[in-house]
Design a protein around this motif. Structure first.
Motif, short mmCIF file in Angstrom:
data_model
loop_
_atom_site.label_atom_id
_atom_site.label_comp_id
_atom_site.label_asym_id
_atom_site.label_seq_id
_atom_site.Cartn_x
_atom_site.Cartn_y
_atom_site.Cartn_z
N GLY A 97 -2.15 -1.07 -3.69
CA GLY A 97 -3.16 -0.10 -3.37
C GLY A 97 -2.62 1.28 -3.06
N LEU A 98 -3.52 2.25 -3.18
CA LEU A 98 -3.25 3.63 -2.81
C LEU A 98 -4.19 4.01 -1.67
CD1 LEU A 98 -3.13 5.27 -6.37
CD2 LEU A 98 -1.24 4.29 -5.04
N ILE A 120 0.84 -1.19 0.00
CA ILE A 120 0.00 0.00 0.00
C ILE A 120 0.89 1.25 0.00
CG2 ILE A 120 -1.83 1.26 1.20
CD1 ILE A 120 -2.70 -1.52 0.23
N TYR A 121 0.58 2.15 -0.90
CA TYR A 121 1.27 3.42 -0.98
C TYR A 121 0.41 4.49 -0.30
CZ TYR A 121 4.20 1.30 -4.60
OH TYR A 121 5.06 0.49 -5.29
N TYR A 123 -9.79 4.40 -1.38
CA TYR A 123 -8.83 3.35 -1.72
C TYR A 123 -8.90 3.08 -3.22
CZ TYR A 123 -6.47 -1.19 -1.82
OH TYR A 123 -5.61 -2.22 -2.09
N VAL A 124 -7.74 2.95 -3.84
CA VAL A 124 -7.65 2.54 -5.23
C VAL A 124 -6.75 1.31 -5.25
CG1 VAL A 124 -6.91 3.18 -7.57
CG2 VAL A 124 -7.93 4.91 -6.06
N THR A 168 -0.03 7.03 -12.75
CA THR A 168 1.21 6.28 -13.00
C THR A 168 0.97 4.77 -12.91
OG1 THR A 168 2.57 8.08 -12.17
CG2 THR A 168 3.58 5.90 -12.22
N LEU A 169 0.29 4.34 -11.84
CA LEU A 169 0.05 2.90 -11.67
C LEU A 169 -0.94 2.36 -12.70
CD1 LEU A 169 0.21 2.38 -7.81
CD2 LEU A 169 1.93 1.85 -9.55
N THR A 170 -1.88 3.19 -13.15
CA THR A 170 -2.80 2.76 -14.21
C THR A 170 -2.03 2.51 -15.50
OG1 THR A 170 -4.69 3.87 -13.20
CG2 THR A 170 -4.85 3.40 -15.56
N ALA A 171 -1.04 3.35 -15.79
CA ALA A 171 -0.20 3.13 -16.97
C ALA A 171 0.56 1.81 -16.86
CB ALA A 171 0.77 4.30 -17.15
N LEU A 172 0.95 1.45 -15.64
CA LEU A 172 1.71 0.22 -15.41
C LEU A 172 0.82 -1.01 -15.32
CD1 LEU A 172 4.49 -1.09 -14.67
CD2 LEU A 172 3.93 -0.57 -12.28
N LEU A 173 -0.33 -0.90 -14.62
CA LEU A 173 -1.14 -2.08 -14.28
C LEU A 173 -2.52 -2.11 -14.94
CD1 LEU A 173 -0.34 -2.01 -10.45
CD2 LEU A 173 0.69 -3.51 -12.18
#
Length: 119
Positions: free
Chosen positions: A54-55, A16-17, A43-44, A28-33
């Motif tokens: 998670g964020l 979790i970040y 929560y994302v 950024t994480l959507t581009a990766l995952l």
């Protein structure tokens, strides 16, 4: 020399970040995952290799300035007691986060955060 750990884990559960602003890290994480299966204001989250990523927009307020690993344990209260006995400081007592899942958070002696999760 090998020692047996005081706590038996069932592996890494999530990372979790803690963020104060969801959108830049989410982008950024959507581009990766890819698109997150769970996307809300509190929560994302994604799944990657069997681990939840998670964020947490409240994580920064808990002192999470980087990623926090959460370890899956059978008995969160016992695991928390063992970590406290080893010198960890409790940041978050076991908290029900829904669907029977409880999480807790401790700060290790040098300041790193370690999470526990139990269903």
């Amino acid at each position: 020399m090998s020692t047996t750990p005081a706590i038996t884990t069932n592996g890494l559960f999530s990372i979790i970040y803690g963020v104060s602003d969801l959108e830049p890290t989410k982008s950024t994480l959507t581009a990766l995952l890819g698109e997150p299966p769970h996307d809300s204001a509190y929560y994302v989250g994604w799944q990657s290799g069997g681990v939840q990523i998670g964020l947490d927009p409240h994580g920064a307020a808990k002192g999470a300035s980087g990623p926090v690993p959460y370890w899956n344990v059978d008995d969160i209260d016992s695991a928390l007691a063992s970590l406290k006995g080893a010198g960890a400081t409790v940041v978050q007592e076991p908290t029900d986060v829904g669907s029977g899942m409880k999480v807790a958070l401790v700060r290790a002696g040098e300041g790193s955060l370690v999470g526990l999760a139990s269903a």
